[in-house]
Design a protein around this motif. Structure first.
Motif, PDB file in Angstrom:
ATOM      1  N   PRO A 280     -15.408 -10.068  -3.048  1.00 14.62           N
ATOM      2  CA  PRO A 280     -15.821  -8.818  -3.702  1.00 14.62           C
ATOM      3  C   PRO A 280     -15.967  -7.646  -2.727  1.00 14.62           C
ATOM      4  O   PRO A 280     -15.600  -6.516  -3.051  1.00 14.62           O
ATOM      5  CB  PRO A 280     -17.170  -9.169  -4.346  1.00 14.62           C
ATOM      6  CG  PRO A 280     -17.102 -10.645  -4.563  1.00 14.62           C
ATOM      7  CD  PRO A 280     -16.321 -11.168  -3.382  1.00 14.62           C
ATOM      8  N   MET A 281     -16.475  -7.916  -1.529  1.00 11.20           N
ATOM      9  CA  MET A 281     -16.609  -6.836  -0.563  1.00 11.20           C
ATOM     10  C   MET A 281     -15.237  -6.339  -0.108  1.00 11.20           C
ATOM     11  O   MET A 281     -15.019  -5.128   0.017  1.00 11.20           O
ATOM     12  CB  MET A 281     -17.432  -7.257   0.649  1.00 11.20           C
ATOM     13  CG  MET A 281     -17.696  -6.073   1.582  1.00 11.20           C
ATOM     14  SD  MET A 281     -18.878  -6.411   2.870  1.00 11.20           S
ATOM     15  CE  MET A 281     -17.834  -7.215   4.048  1.00 11.20           C
ATOM     16  N   LEU A 282     -14.302  -7.247   0.125  1.00  7.26           N
ATOM     17  CA  LEU A 282     -12.949  -6.858   0.518  1.00  7.26           C
ATOM     18  C   LEU A 282     -12.329  -5.956  -0.547  1.00  7.26           C
ATOM     19  O   LEU A 282     -11.746  -4.915  -0.230  1.00  7.26           O
ATOM     20  CB  LEU A 282     -12.081  -8.097   0.739  1.00  7.26           C
ATOM     21  CG  LEU A 282     -10.607  -7.828   1.039  1.00  7.26           C
ATOM     22  CD1 LEU A 282     -10.447  -7.150   2.385  1.00  7.26           C
ATOM     23  CD2 LEU A 282      -9.818  -9.132   0.996  1.00  7.26           C
ATOM     24  N   ILE A 283     -12.480  -6.343  -1.798  1.00  8.51           N
ATOM     25  CA  ILE A 283     -11.909  -5.558  -2.897  1.00  8.51           C
ATOM     26  C   ILE A 283     -12.550  -4.175  -2.967  1.00  8.51           C
ATOM     27  O   ILE A 283     -11.858  -3.159  -3.083  1.00  8.51           O
ATOM     28  CB  ILE A 283     -12.060  -6.320  -4.230  1.00  8.51           C
ATOM     29  CG1 ILE A 283     -11.187  -7.577  -4.209  1.00  8.51           C
ATOM     30  CG2 ILE A 283     -11.712  -5.423  -5.415  1.00  8.51           C
ATOM     31  CD1 ILE A 283     -11.540  -8.598  -5.278  1.00  8.51           C
ATOM     32  N   GLN A 284     -13.863  -4.120  -2.894  1.00  8.93           N
ATOM     33  CA  GLN A 284     -14.561  -2.840  -2.998  1.00  8.93           C
ATOM     34  C   GLN A 284     -14.261  -1.927  -1.806  1.00  8.93           C
ATOM     35  O   GLN A 284     -14.124  -0.710  -1.968  1.00  8.93           O
ATOM     36  CB  GLN A 284     -16.066  -3.052  -3.152  1.00  8.93           C
ATOM     37  CG  GLN A 284     -16.453  -3.670  -4.480  1.00  8.93           C
ATOM     38  CD  GLN A 284     -16.044  -2.815  -5.671  1.00  8.93           C
ATOM     39  OE1 GLN A 284     -16.085  -1.595  -5.646  1.00  8.93           O
ATOM     40  NE2 GLN A 284     -15.640  -3.482  -6.748  1.00  8.93           N
TER      41      GLN A 284
ATOM     42  N   GLN B 275      -7.464  10.465  -3.470  1.00 11.71           N
ATOM     43  CA  GLN B 275      -8.285  11.512  -4.082  1.00 11.71           C
ATOM     44  C   GLN B 275      -8.302  11.415  -5.607  1.00 11.71           C
ATOM     45  O   GLN B 275      -8.269  12.428  -6.309  1.00 11.71           O
ATOM     46  CB  GLN B 275      -7.825  12.911  -3.637  1.00 11.71           C
ATOM     47  CG  GLN B 275      -8.021  13.173  -2.160  1.00 11.71           C
ATOM     48  CD  GLN B 275      -9.489  13.226  -1.788  1.00 11.71           C
ATOM     49  OE1 GLN B 275     -10.231  14.035  -2.317  1.00 11.71           O
ATOM     50  NE2 GLN B 275      -9.897  12.357  -0.886  1.00 11.71           N
ATOM     51  N   GLN B 276      -8.319  10.180  -6.106  1.00  6.37           N
ATOM     52  CA  GLN B 276      -8.414   9.944  -7.542  1.00  6.37           C
ATOM     53  C   GLN B 276      -8.942   8.528  -7.758  1.00  6.37           C
ATOM     54  O   GLN B 276      -8.854   7.696  -6.864  1.00  6.37           O
ATOM     55  CB  GLN B 276      -7.069  10.120  -8.229  1.00  6.37           C
ATOM     56  CG  GLN B 276      -6.003   9.129  -7.802  1.00  6.37           C
ATOM     57  CD  GLN B 276      -4.661   9.441  -8.453  1.00  6.37           C
ATOM     58  OE1 GLN B 276      -4.368  10.568  -8.807  1.00  6.37           O
ATOM     59  NE2 GLN B 276      -3.843   8.423  -8.607  1.00  6.37           N
ATOM     60  N   PRO B 277      -9.491   8.239  -8.928  1.00  5.60           N
ATOM     61  CA  PRO B 277      -9.992   6.886  -9.207  1.00  5.60           C
ATOM     62  C   PRO B 277      -8.873   5.845  -9.085  1.00  5.60           C
ATOM     63  O   PRO B 277      -7.713   6.142  -9.354  1.00  5.60           O
ATOM     64  CB  PRO B 277     -10.498   6.981 -10.646  1.00  5.60           C
ATOM     65  CG  PRO B 277     -10.740   8.439 -10.874  1.00  5.60           C
ATOM     66  CD  PRO B 277      -9.726   9.163 -10.039  1.00  5.60           C
ATOM     67  N   VAL B 278      -9.249   4.656  -8.692  1.00  7.22           N
ATOM     68  CA  VAL B 278      -8.275   3.570  -8.548  1.00  7.22           C
ATOM     69  C   VAL B 278      -8.663   2.420  -9.480  1.00  7.22           C
ATOM     70  O   VAL B 278      -9.827   2.261  -9.835  1.00  7.22           O
ATOM     71  CB  VAL B 278      -8.180   3.072  -7.088  1.00  7.22           C
ATOM     72  CG1 VAL B 278      -7.677   4.180  -6.172  1.00  7.22           C
ATOM     73  CG2 VAL B 278      -9.506   2.552  -6.594  1.00  7.22           C
ATOM     74  N   PRO B 279      -7.680   1.607  -9.887  1.00 13.41           N
ATOM     75  CA  PRO B 279      -7.934   0.511 -10.832  1.00 13.41           C
ATOM     76  C   PRO B 279      -8.502  -0.723 -10.120  1.00 13.41           C
ATOM     77  O   PRO B 279      -7.770  -1.647  -9.771  1.00 13.41           O
ATOM     78  CB  PRO B 279      -6.546   0.238 -11.419  1.00 13.41           C
ATOM     79  CG  PRO B 279      -5.616   0.600 -10.299  1.00 13.41           C
ATOM     80  CD  PRO B 279      -6.272   1.760  -9.580  1.00 13.41           C
ATOM     81  N   VAL B 280      -9.807  -0.746  -9.921  1.00 13.33           N
ATOM     82  CA  VAL B 280     -10.455  -1.824  -9.169  1.00 13.33           C
ATOM     83  C   VAL B 280     -10.181  -3.193  -9.804  1.00 13.33           C
ATOM     84  O   VAL B 280      -9.890  -4.156  -9.096  1.00 13.33           O
ATOM     85  CB  VAL B 280     -11.972  -1.579  -9.037  1.00 13.33           C
ATOM     86  CG1 VAL B 280     -12.649  -2.724  -8.303  1.00 13.33           C
ATOM     87  CG2 VAL B 280     -12.231  -0.257  -8.319  1.00 13.33           C
ATOM     88  N   GLU B 281     -10.250  -3.284 -11.117  1.00 12.47           N
ATOM     89  CA  GLU B 281     -10.045  -4.582 -11.764  1.00 12.47           C
ATOM     90  C   GLU B 281      -8.611  -5.078 -11.562  1.00 12.47           C
ATOM     91  O   GLU B 281      -8.390  -6.269 -11.327  1.00 12.47           O
ATOM     92  CB  GLU B 281     -10.383  -4.514 -13.254  1.00 12.47           C
ATOM     93  CG  GLU B 281     -10.337  -5.854 -13.946  1.00 12.47           C
ATOM     94  CD  GLU B 281     -11.221  -6.920 -13.285  1.00 12.47           C
ATOM     95  OE1 GLU B 281     -10.798  -8.098 -13.273  1.00 12.47           O
ATOM     96  OE2 GLU B 281     -12.316  -6.598 -12.772  1.00 12.47           O
TER      97      GLU B 281
ATOM     98  N   GLY C  51     -11.457  -1.961  -0.046  1.00 13.51           N
ATOM     99  CA  GLY C  51     -10.085  -1.507  -0.250  1.00 13.51           C
ATOM    100  C   GLY C  51     -10.004  -0.431  -1.316  1.00 13.51           C
ATOM    101  O   GLY C  51      -9.294   0.570  -1.160  1.00 13.51           O
ATOM    102  N   ALA C  52     -10.748  -0.629  -2.392  1.00 12.35           N
ATOM    103  CA  ALA C  52     -10.738   0.357  -3.476  1.00 12.35           C
ATOM    104  C   ALA C  52     -11.325   1.689  -3.015  1.00 12.35           C
ATOM    105  O   ALA C  52     -10.781   2.756  -3.311  1.00 12.35           O
ATOM    106  CB  ALA C  52     -11.513  -0.182  -4.678  1.00 12.35           C
ATOM    107  N   ALA C  53     -12.419   1.625  -2.263  1.00 11.86           N
ATOM    108  CA  ALA C  53     -13.043   2.862  -1.768  1.00 11.86           C
ATOM    109  C   ALA C  53     -12.097   3.604  -0.825  1.00 11.86           C
ATOM    110  O   ALA C  53     -11.966   4.832  -0.903  1.00 11.86           O
ATOM    111  CB  ALA C  53     -14.363   2.541  -1.065  1.00 11.86           C
ATOM    112  N   ALA C  54     -11.425   2.869   0.059  1.00 10.55           N
ATOM    113  CA  ALA C  54     -10.492   3.501   0.985  1.00 10.55           C
ATOM    114  C   ALA C  54      -9.313   4.122   0.241  1.00 10.55           C
ATOM    115  O   ALA C  54      -8.902   5.252   0.533  1.00 10.55           O
ATOM    116  CB  ALA C  54      -9.996   2.478   2.007  1.00 10.55           C
ATOM    117  N   LEU C  55      -8.772   3.395  -0.726  1.00  7.73           N
ATOM    118  CA  LEU C  55      -7.635   3.900  -1.490  1.00  7.73           C
ATOM    119  C   LEU C  55      -8.028   5.136  -2.299  1.00  7.73           C
ATOM    120  O   LEU C  55      -7.262   6.102  -2.388  1.00  7.73           O
ATOM    121  CB  LEU C  55      -7.082   2.801  -2.405  1.00  7.73           C
ATOM    122  CG  LEU C  55      -5.768   3.101  -3.121  1.00  7.73           C
ATOM    123  CD1 LEU C  55      -4.657   3.438  -2.129  1.00  7.73           C
ATOM    124  CD2 LEU C  55      -5.368   1.913  -3.995  1.00  7.73           C
TER     125      LEU C  55
END
Length: 148
Positions: free
Chosen positions: A115-119, A130-136, A121-125
């Motif tokens: 979960p930390m790796l995913i979060q 400069q837009q929301p990313v599809p975390v799921e 990566g999502a925060a960096a992306l």
């Protein structure tokens, strides 16, 4: 540590084997604006801290390939973990490390580093795009990749 402070945690113990690294780490927190007490302790104090610990985090590579059968915390020490405590291993391959197996066998809740790796990566992306990313979708894709 900032996340712990946001959750209302007021005291954190950092346990390590290298006294110099512990001293350097402790010194780095002297000017922290966080309302949190950070204390460093030598490794031999871990067993006395475990009975009152709510969250135990492994940040070492112990348990990763090629040493997947090792744990940074010996079974005799893990015996002292508080029932219902959370054992969190930042390792995500293998999904369940020996550290997590030992903790689960003693009644701790376990969490790996996926979960930390995913979060992260999502925060960096999100910062990059400069837009929301599809975390799921990212989570599902990574899980599919790791299972194949």
């Amino acid at each position: 540590m900032a996340g712990c402070a946001e959750l209302g945690i007021t005291e954190i113990y950092i346990v390590g084997r290298d006294p110099q690294k512990l001293a350097t780490f402790q010194h780095s927190w002297i000017t922290s604006p966080l309302a949190i007490s950070v204390k460093t302790c030598p490794w031999d104090q871990l067993s006395s801290l475990l009975p009152q610990t709510d969250l135990l985090v492994n940040t070492t590579p112990v348990g990763m390939y090629p040493h997947v059968e090792e744990s940074p915390v010996e079974a005799s020490v893990m015996d002292k973990i508080k029932l219902g405590a959370i054992a969190y291993d930042l390792i995500y391959i293998p999904r369940t490390t020996e550290f997590l197996n030992l903790a689960a066998a003693r009644g701790a809740m376990i969490l790996n580093g996926l979960p930390m790796l995913i979060q992260q990566g999502a925060a960096a992306l999100q910062l990059w795009l400069q837009q929301p990313v599809p975390v799921e979708i990212m989570r599902q894709s990574l899980q599919h990749y790791l299972e194949s």
